[in-house]
Design a protein around this motif. Structure first.
Motif, PDB file in Angstrom:
ATOM      1  N   LEU A 101       1.298  -1.089  -0.106  1.00  0.00           N
ATOM      2  CA  LEU A 101      -0.127  -0.201  -0.293  1.00  0.00           C
ATOM      3  C   LEU A 101       0.633   1.155   0.328  1.00  0.00           C
ATOM      4  O   LEU A 101       0.443   2.081  -0.793  1.00  0.00           O
ATOM      5  N   ILE A 102       1.616   0.940   0.873  1.00  0.00           N
ATOM      6  CA  ILE A 102       2.831   2.546   1.119  1.00  0.00           C
ATOM      7  C   ILE A 102       3.000   2.628  -0.490  1.00  0.00           C
ATOM      8  O   ILE A 102       3.620   3.728  -1.406  1.00  0.00           O
ATOM      9  N   ARG A 104       2.382   1.468  -3.919  1.00  0.00           N
ATOM     10  CA  ARG A 104       1.928   1.670  -4.837  1.00  0.00           C
ATOM     11  C   ARG A 104       1.205   3.325  -4.459  1.00  0.00           C
ATOM     12  O   ARG A 104       1.243   3.857  -4.932  1.00  0.00           O
ATOM     13  N   GLY A 105       0.665   3.322  -3.060  1.00  0.00           N
ATOM     14  CA  GLY A 105       1.180   5.222  -2.782  1.00  0.00           C
ATOM     15  C   GLY A 105       1.381   6.157  -2.860  1.00  0.00           C
ATOM     16  O   GLY A 105       1.409   7.384  -3.953  1.00  0.00           O
ATOM     17  N   ALA A 106       2.688   5.608  -2.763  1.00  0.00           N
ATOM     18  CA  ALA A 106       4.080   6.500  -3.412  1.00  0.00           C
ATOM     19  C   ALA A 106       4.192   6.695  -4.951  1.00  0.00           C
ATOM     20  O   ALA A 106       4.315   7.948  -5.603  1.00  0.00           O
ATOM     21  N   GLU A 108       1.751   6.520  -7.046  1.00  0.00           N
ATOM     22  CA  GLU A 108       1.032   7.628  -7.347  1.00  0.00           C
ATOM     23  C   GLU A 108       0.930   8.662  -7.127  1.00  0.00           C
ATOM     24  O   GLU A 108       0.521   9.810  -8.065  1.00  0.00           O
ATOM     25  N   ALA A 109       1.394   8.923  -5.868  1.00  0.00           N
ATOM     26  CA  ALA A 109       1.627  10.142  -5.033  1.00  0.00           C
ATOM     27  C   ALA A 109       2.892  11.154  -6.223  1.00  0.00           C
ATOM     28  O   ALA A 109       2.896  12.655  -6.438  1.00  0.00           O
ATOM     29  N   SER A 130       0.717  12.463   1.064  1.00  0.00           N
ATOM     30  CA  SER A 130      -0.007  12.059   0.566  1.00  0.00           C
ATOM     31  C   SER A 130      -0.824  10.950   1.084  1.00  0.00           C
ATOM     32  O   SER A 130      -1.905  10.072   1.062  1.00  0.00           O
ATOM     33  N   LEU A 131       0.743   9.958   1.700  1.00  0.00           N
ATOM     34  CA  LEU A 131       0.715   8.672   2.093  1.00  0.00           C
ATOM     35  C   LEU A 131      -0.130   8.726   3.809  1.00  0.00           C
ATOM     36  O   LEU A 131      -0.967   8.257   3.708  1.00  0.00           O
ATOM     37  N   ASN A 132       0.150   9.468   4.494  1.00  0.00           N
ATOM     38  CA  ASN A 132      -0.829   9.984   5.308  1.00  0.00           C
ATOM     39  C   ASN A 132      -1.688  10.134   4.953  1.00  0.00           C
ATOM     40  O   ASN A 132      -3.566   9.756   6.341  1.00  0.00           O
ATOM     41  N   MET A 134      -3.755   8.368   2.717  1.00  0.00           N
ATOM     42  CA  MET A 134      -4.422   7.324   2.465  1.00  0.00           C
ATOM     43  C   MET A 134      -4.318   6.351   3.696  1.00  0.00           C
ATOM     44  O   MET A 134      -5.145   5.586   3.666  1.00  0.00           O
ATOM     45  N   LEU A 135      -3.206   6.530   4.635  1.00  0.00           N
ATOM     46  CA  LEU A 135      -2.537   5.659   5.941  1.00  0.00           C
ATOM     47  C   LEU A 135      -3.409   5.727   7.313  1.00  0.00           C
ATOM     48  O   LEU A 135      -3.882   4.238   8.095  1.00  0.00           O
TER      49      LEU A 135
END
Length: 151
Positions: A101-102, A104-106, A108-109, A130-132, A134-135
């Motif tokens: 997840l981290i 993929r989020g990185a 995308e961001a 951005s990661l925070n 999402m998480l």
């Protein structure tokens, strides 16, 4: 004589399976029939051997995720994300997929932002926010992001 020894050994094994020790800095999820019943906090706990199962061991200390390969195709971005679990009740469902997840989020961001980034510290701060976003609803927080941008 041998029957009494067998009974004593059986009771000893049963008690050994009933006692679960959770180390400091961790919590464990306790499952019964596939559903989370509760979280075991640090200490010694009694569980029902054939009914309960200790699932995830969640470390409450910080974790490190390093990106050795480039995160985006447009630029050679590598880095390190420091994260930790804040709410184990929420994080239990996703803890096994946290690294994916981290990552993929990185990815995308960072899409489209690497070329426009003037400062790698500012880009790291944007990635952290951005990661925070999402998480945090999942009980996890990114504490620090360090990026290495290739020149």
């Amino acid at each position: 004589m041998s029957a009494s020894i067998l009974i004593v050994l059986s009771l000893f094994v049963l008690v050994a399976f009933m006692v679960k020790r959770v180390p400091a800095g961790q919590v464990c999820s306790l499952y019964r029939r596939g559903k989370t019943v509760r979280l075991l906090q640090p200490g010694i706990h009694l569980v029902l051997p054939l009914l309960d199962r200790v699932g995830h061991r969640i470390d409450l200390g910080g974790r490190v995720l390093r990106f050795e390969e480039p995160l985006v195709d447009a630029g050679d971005v590598r880095g390190t994300v420091y994260w930790q679990v804040l709410e184990p009740e929420r994080a239990d469902a996703m803890i096994e997929q946290a690294d994916q997840l981290i990552r993929r989020g990185a990815v995308e961001a960072l899409q489209g932002k690497v070329e426009a980034a003037a400062d790698q510290r500012a880009l790291g701060q944007q990635l952290k926010q951005s990661l925070n976003g999402m998480l945090r609803p999942r009980g996890v927080m990114v504490t620090r992001v360090e990026l290495d941008l290739a020149a």
